[in-house]
Design an enzyme around this catalytic site. Structure first.
Site, PDB file in Angstrom:
ATOM      1  N   GLU A 118       0.851  -1.183   0.000  1.00  0.00           N
ATOM      2  CA  GLU A 118       0.000   0.000   0.000  1.00  0.00           C
ATOM      3  C   GLU A 118       0.888   1.235   0.000  1.00  0.00           C
ATOM      4  O   GLU A 118       1.887   1.278   0.705  1.00  0.00           O
ATOM      5  CB  GLU A 118      -0.849  -0.053   1.291  1.00  0.00           C
ATOM      6  CG  GLU A 118      -1.793   1.074   1.478  1.00  0.00           C
ATOM      7  CD  GLU A 118      -2.765   1.188   0.329  1.00  0.00           C
ATOM      8  OE1 GLU A 118      -3.467   0.202   0.041  1.00  0.00           O
ATOM      9  OE2 GLU A 118      -2.792   2.257  -0.294  1.00  0.00           O
ATOM     10  N   PHE A 119       0.505   2.245  -0.778  1.00  0.00           N
ATOM     11  CA  PHE A 119       1.352   3.440  -0.893  1.00  0.00           C
ATOM     12  C   PHE A 119       0.671   4.685  -0.337  1.00  0.00           C
ATOM     13  O   PHE A 119       1.046   5.797  -0.667  1.00  0.00           O
ATOM     14  CB  PHE A 119       1.729   3.663  -2.364  1.00  0.00           C
ATOM     15  CG  PHE A 119       2.403   2.472  -2.983  1.00  0.00           C
ATOM     16  CD1 PHE A 119       3.760   2.250  -2.784  1.00  0.00           C
ATOM     17  CD2 PHE A 119       1.687   1.546  -3.728  1.00  0.00           C
ATOM     18  CE1 PHE A 119       4.391   1.146  -3.338  1.00  0.00           C
ATOM     19  CE2 PHE A 119       2.308   0.437  -4.284  1.00  0.00           C
ATOM     20  CZ  PHE A 119       3.661   0.226  -4.084  1.00  0.00           C
ATOM     21  N   LEU A 120      -0.366   4.494   0.497  1.00  0.00           N
ATOM     22  CA  LEU A 120      -1.144   5.670   0.907  1.00  0.00           C
ATOM     23  C   LEU A 120      -0.327   6.619   1.772  1.00  0.00           C
ATOM     24  O   LEU A 120       0.554   6.226   2.534  1.00  0.00           O
ATOM     25  CB  LEU A 120      -2.441   5.274   1.606  1.00  0.00           C
ATOM     26  CG  LEU A 120      -2.408   4.587   2.965  1.00  0.00           C
ATOM     27  CD1 LEU A 120      -2.202   5.555   4.101  1.00  0.00           C
ATOM     28  CD2 LEU A 120      -3.735   3.875   3.162  1.00  0.00           C
ATOM     29  N   ASN A 162       9.817   4.129  -0.687  1.00  0.00           N
ATOM     30  CA  ASN A 162      10.016   5.002   0.474  1.00  0.00           C
ATOM     31  C   ASN A 162      11.476   5.416   0.625  1.00  0.00           C
ATOM     32  O   ASN A 162      11.774   6.538   1.025  1.00  0.00           O
ATOM     33  CB  ASN A 162       9.495   4.328   1.748  1.00  0.00           C
ATOM     34  CG  ASN A 162       7.983   4.517   1.899  1.00  0.00           C
ATOM     35  OD1 ASN A 162       7.366   5.221   1.111  1.00  0.00           O
ATOM     36  ND2 ASN A 162       7.399   3.898   2.902  1.00  0.00           N
ATOM     37  N   ALA A 170      13.083  21.521   1.245  1.00  0.00           N
ATOM     38  CA  ALA A 170      14.032  21.473   2.355  1.00  0.00           C
ATOM     39  C   ALA A 170      13.349  21.998   3.611  1.00  0.00           C
ATOM     40  O   ALA A 170      12.436  22.809   3.543  1.00  0.00           O
ATOM     41  CB  ALA A 170      15.250  22.321   2.013  1.00  0.00           C
ATOM     42  N   GLY A 184       9.618  12.661   8.850  1.00  0.00           N
ATOM     43  CA  GLY A 184       9.326  11.871  10.044  1.00  0.00           C
ATOM     44  C   GLY A 184       8.156  10.957   9.722  1.00  0.00           C
ATOM     45  O   GLY A 184       7.916  10.626   8.567  1.00  0.00           O
ATOM     46  N   CYS A 238       6.508   5.846   8.699  1.00  0.00           N
ATOM     47  CA  CYS A 238       6.967   5.045   7.555  1.00  0.00           C
ATOM     48  C   CYS A 238       8.400   5.348   7.141  1.00  0.00           C
ATOM     49  O   CYS A 238       9.276   4.502   7.298  1.00  0.00           O
ATOM     50  CB  CYS A 238       6.030   5.238   6.368  1.00  0.00           C
ATOM     51  SG  CYS A 238       4.394   4.572   6.679  1.00  0.00           S
ATOM     52  N   ARG A 261       4.427  10.161  15.421  1.00  0.00           N
ATOM     53  CA  ARG A 261       5.496   9.159  15.424  1.00  0.00           C
ATOM     54  C   ARG A 261       6.727   9.731  14.718  1.00  0.00           C
ATOM     55  O   ARG A 261       6.633  10.224  13.605  1.00  0.00           O
ATOM     56  CB  ARG A 261       5.035   7.875  14.714  1.00  0.00           C
ATOM     57  CG  ARG A 261       4.073   7.058  15.550  1.00  0.00           C
ATOM     58  CD  ARG A 261       3.580   5.843  14.778  1.00  0.00           C
ATOM     59  NE  ARG A 261       2.764   6.246  13.628  1.00  0.00           N
ATOM     60  CZ  ARG A 261       2.335   5.413  12.695  1.00  0.00           C
ATOM     61  NH1 ARG A 261       2.637   4.130  12.751  1.00  0.00           N
ATOM     62  NH2 ARG A 261       1.592   5.853  11.696  1.00  0.00           N
TER      63      ARG A 261
HETATM   64  C1  UDX Z   1       4.924   7.983   3.083  1.00  0.00           C
HETATM   65  C2  UDX Z   1       4.862   7.723   1.578  1.00  0.00           C
HETATM   66  O1  UDX Z   1       4.730   8.987   0.884  1.00  0.00           O
HETATM   67  C3  UDX Z   1       3.715   6.810   1.235  1.00  0.00           C
HETATM   68  O2  UDX Z   1       3.698   6.520  -0.144  1.00  0.00           O
HETATM   69  C4  UDX Z   1       3.863   5.522   2.052  1.00  0.00           C
HETATM   70  O3  UDX Z   1       2.773   4.661   1.813  1.00  0.00           O
HETATM   71  C5  UDX Z   1       3.952   5.834   3.542  1.00  0.00           C
HETATM   72  O4  UDX Z   1       5.014   6.751   3.780  1.00  0.00           O
HETATM   73  P1  UDX Z   1       3.573   9.550   4.774  1.00  0.00           P
HETATM   74  O5  UDX Z   1       4.394   8.966   5.865  1.00  0.00           O
HETATM   75  O6  UDX Z   1       2.115   9.729   4.979  1.00  0.00           O
HETATM   76  O7  UDX Z   1       3.726   8.682   3.446  1.00  0.00           O
HETATM   77  O8  UDX Z   1       4.187  10.991   4.495  1.00  0.00           O
HETATM   78  P2  UDX Z   1       4.846  11.792   3.281  1.00  0.00           P
HETATM   79  O9  UDX Z   1       3.851  12.679   2.664  1.00  0.00           O
HETATM   80  O10 UDX Z   1       5.618  10.900   2.386  1.00  0.00           O
HETATM   81  O11 UDX Z   1       5.858  12.720   4.103  1.00  0.00           O
HETATM   82  C6  UDX Z   1       6.868  12.131   4.916  1.00  0.00           C
HETATM   83  C7  UDX Z   1       7.677  13.167   5.612  1.00  0.00           C
HETATM   84  O12 UDX Z   1       8.512  13.854   4.696  1.00  0.00           O
HETATM   85  C8  UDX Z   1       6.886  14.249   6.344  1.00  0.00           C
HETATM   86  O13 UDX Z   1       7.478  14.471   7.604  1.00  0.00           O
HETATM   87  C9  UDX Z   1       7.039  15.453   5.451  1.00  0.00           C
HETATM   88  O14 UDX Z   1       6.954  16.661   6.169  1.00  0.00           O
HETATM   89  C10 UDX Z   1       8.434  15.242   4.890  1.00  0.00           C
HETATM   90  N1  UDX Z   1       8.685  15.909   3.603  1.00  0.00           N
HETATM   91  C11 UDX Z   1       7.962  15.571   2.498  1.00  0.00           C
HETATM   92  C12 UDX Z   1       9.700  16.864   3.502  1.00  0.00           C
HETATM   93  O15 UDX Z   1      10.384  17.174   4.491  1.00  0.00           O
HETATM   94  N2  UDX Z   1       9.941  17.455   2.282  1.00  0.00           N
HETATM   95  C13 UDX Z   1       9.239  17.149   1.168  1.00  0.00           C
HETATM   96  O16 UDX Z   1       9.525  17.709   0.107  1.00  0.00           O
HETATM   97  C14 UDX Z   1       8.210  16.182   1.278  1.00  0.00           C
END
Ligand code: UDX
Length: 438
Positions: A146-148, A212, A256, A261, A264, A334
């Site tokens: 799952e990629f949500l 990821n 940046a 965090g 995942c 988390r």
């Molecule tokens: C991620 C993956 O995107 C998703 O496909 C997978 O199924 C689960 O892990 P998620 O953990 O919901 O999803 O968050 P995501 O939107 O990927 O952001 C992760 C972290 O990266 C956040 O803390 C966000 O603030 C940070 N981030 C994201 C950045 O610091 N810079 C960016 O350009 C994008």
């Protein structure tokens, strides 16, 4: 079809409601009786836009129910496994205790001929290890990662970029009967033209962790450029705009800031390095340790900026921390960089008041020692330094002039997500500090 979803966290609860919304009869199972009670009453146990509506609708339709007893899953034709795989307490590897327990409990009730579809993010090789157990019960195992994204969980479940099915290795993967069964489950999604890739178990497992790992690498790449920008006076946001215009690079995930965090990205890159080492190919993903280190250094950078700006006000100054969730539109703390910054400043003796539109309660459970304010205005009142660490729209849209009248004398804004306009904050009387931008 009759479907069970084992594990009702962000992934499983949303998957259960989404499968009911496309016409299936679904039971969600979880060992946490309180969570199951709330879900059954239509109360989401977490903040996820759109989830409360779909949960309420599907409970009312009669197609969705929740239970703690695995026996309730016995009739299902397809069982989805959606339990968590957190970082183990004593190392970098994923803790598979919930996965193993879910399989053991499910196997005891499962009907021959049914399909078990793993959705949890697992180390490569997990499906091959669990398959004999499933096959001994007369069922088939498929891995369907799952990629949500949190904050978009319902949309990502019902409108995914792609579907990935992992089946046992061999020939004619596409023609396996289990592929047709899952196609039937996802029929409305497939009919919309969503690409569907059939692979072997190991490839499907790796698709998830490598996706990821790539996203984490992209974020740490731009954060490394932010460090270089800080040493040279360059502007990393303009740099990201310029390199992002190259379609091969792309602008998304090049923001940046205080870094990534959540439940995942951080644990998945750590588990990936641990699993690769077990397989004797640790060198192949050793760079992910550097990705992790760059990411954690950005938290240090924000803490250092606050201390630098407080100067002599270190023990009697007041710092407002805007944001606790790891990303906007979520109450998930988390491995949250925002919460980490607040906790570390507090631990250094700094007077911190933190706030978040959704995550105060989840943060308070873990860190009751912090002071929390109900909204940004209350947090900023009398603050010497304001730190924006989660880019909720209400923080990105703050009016620098109105906010200036709440803060203390000579206030400083530290934009930990590079979402504010430096010029308008400076002209409103703030000292502005960004992440890798002047
Ligand atoms: C991620 C993956 O995107 C998703 O496909 C997978 O199924 C689960 O892990 P998620 O953990 O919901 O999803 O968050 P995501 O939107 O990927 O952001 C992760 C972290 O990266 C956040 O803390 C966000 O603030 C940070 N981030 C994201 C950045 O610091 N810079 C960016 O350009 C994008």
């Amino acid at each position: 079809m009759r479907i069970s979803v084992i594990g009702c966290g962000y992934l499983g609860a949303v998957h259960a409601a989404s499968m009911a919304s496309i016409g299936h009869e679904v039971v969600g199972i979880d060992v946490d009786a309180e969570k199951i009670g709330r879900l059954g009453r239509g109360e989401p146990p977490f903040h996820e836009p759109g989830f409360e509506a779909i949960l309420g609708e599907q409970l009312a339709s009669g197609r969705l129910r929740f239970a703690t007893d695995f026996a309730e899953a016995a009739d299902a034709e397809v069982h989805f496994i959606a339990v968590g795989t957190p970082q183990s307490a004593d190392g970098r590897a994923a803790d598979l205790a919930y996965v193993d327990a879910a399989f053991a409990a499910l196997i005891a009730v499962i009907r021959p001929g049914s399909l078990v579809a793993g959705k949890s993010t697992v180390p490569v090789g997990t499906a091959a290890r669990l398959a004999p157990l499933v096959e001994a019960a007369g069922a088939t195992l498929l891995w369907n990662p799952e990629f949500l994204r949190e904050g978009f969980a319902v949309k990502d479940t019902l409108e995914p970029d792609r579907l990935v099915y992992g089946v046992s290795p061999g020939d004619a993967l596409e023609r396996r009967p289990e592929v047709a069964v899952l196609d039937h489950v996802y029929a409305p999604i497939i009919e919309r033209g969503t690409p569907r890739i059939v692979a072997d178990w190991a490839t499907a497992e790796l698709v998830k962790v490598s996706a990821n790992a790539f996203l984490a690498t992209k974020i740490s790449f731009i954060n490394a450029m932010a460090e270089i920008a800080e040493a040279t006076g360059a502007d990393v946001t303009t740099l990201a705009d310029a390199i992002g215009m190259d379609a091969r690079i792309g602008r998304r995930f090049l923001n940046a800031g205080v870094g990534f965090g959540g439940g995942c990205l951080p644990k998945d890159i750590r588990a990936f390095t641990a699993r690769a080492e077990e397989l004797g190919v640790g060198a192949s993903v050793a760079f992910l340790k550097e990705v992790d280190a760059i990411n954690l250094r950005r938290r240090d950078r924000v803490v250092d900026l606050v201390l630098e700006e407080l100067g002599e006000r270190r023990y009697d100054g007041r710092v407002a921390v805007l944001g606790l969730a790891f990303k906007p539109h979520s109450d998930d703390v988390r491995d949250s960089p925002a919460l980490d910054v607040a906790v570390r400043l507090h631990g250094l003796g700094v007077g911190v008041v933190a706030t978040d539109p959704a995550a105060i309660e989840t943060a308070r459970t873990r860190h009751p020692q912090l002071s929390y304010a109900t909204d940004a205005a209350a947090a900023i009142l009398g603050a010497d330094v304001v730190v924006l660490v989660t880019e909720w729209p209400e923080y990105s849209d703050l009016d620098p002039i109105a906010t200036r009248s709440l803060a203390g004398t000579d206030p400083v804004i530290i934009d930990g997500r590079n979402v504010l306009d430096p010029a308008s904050w400076r002209s409103a009387g703030w000292a502005y500090r960004g992440m890798g931008r002047p």
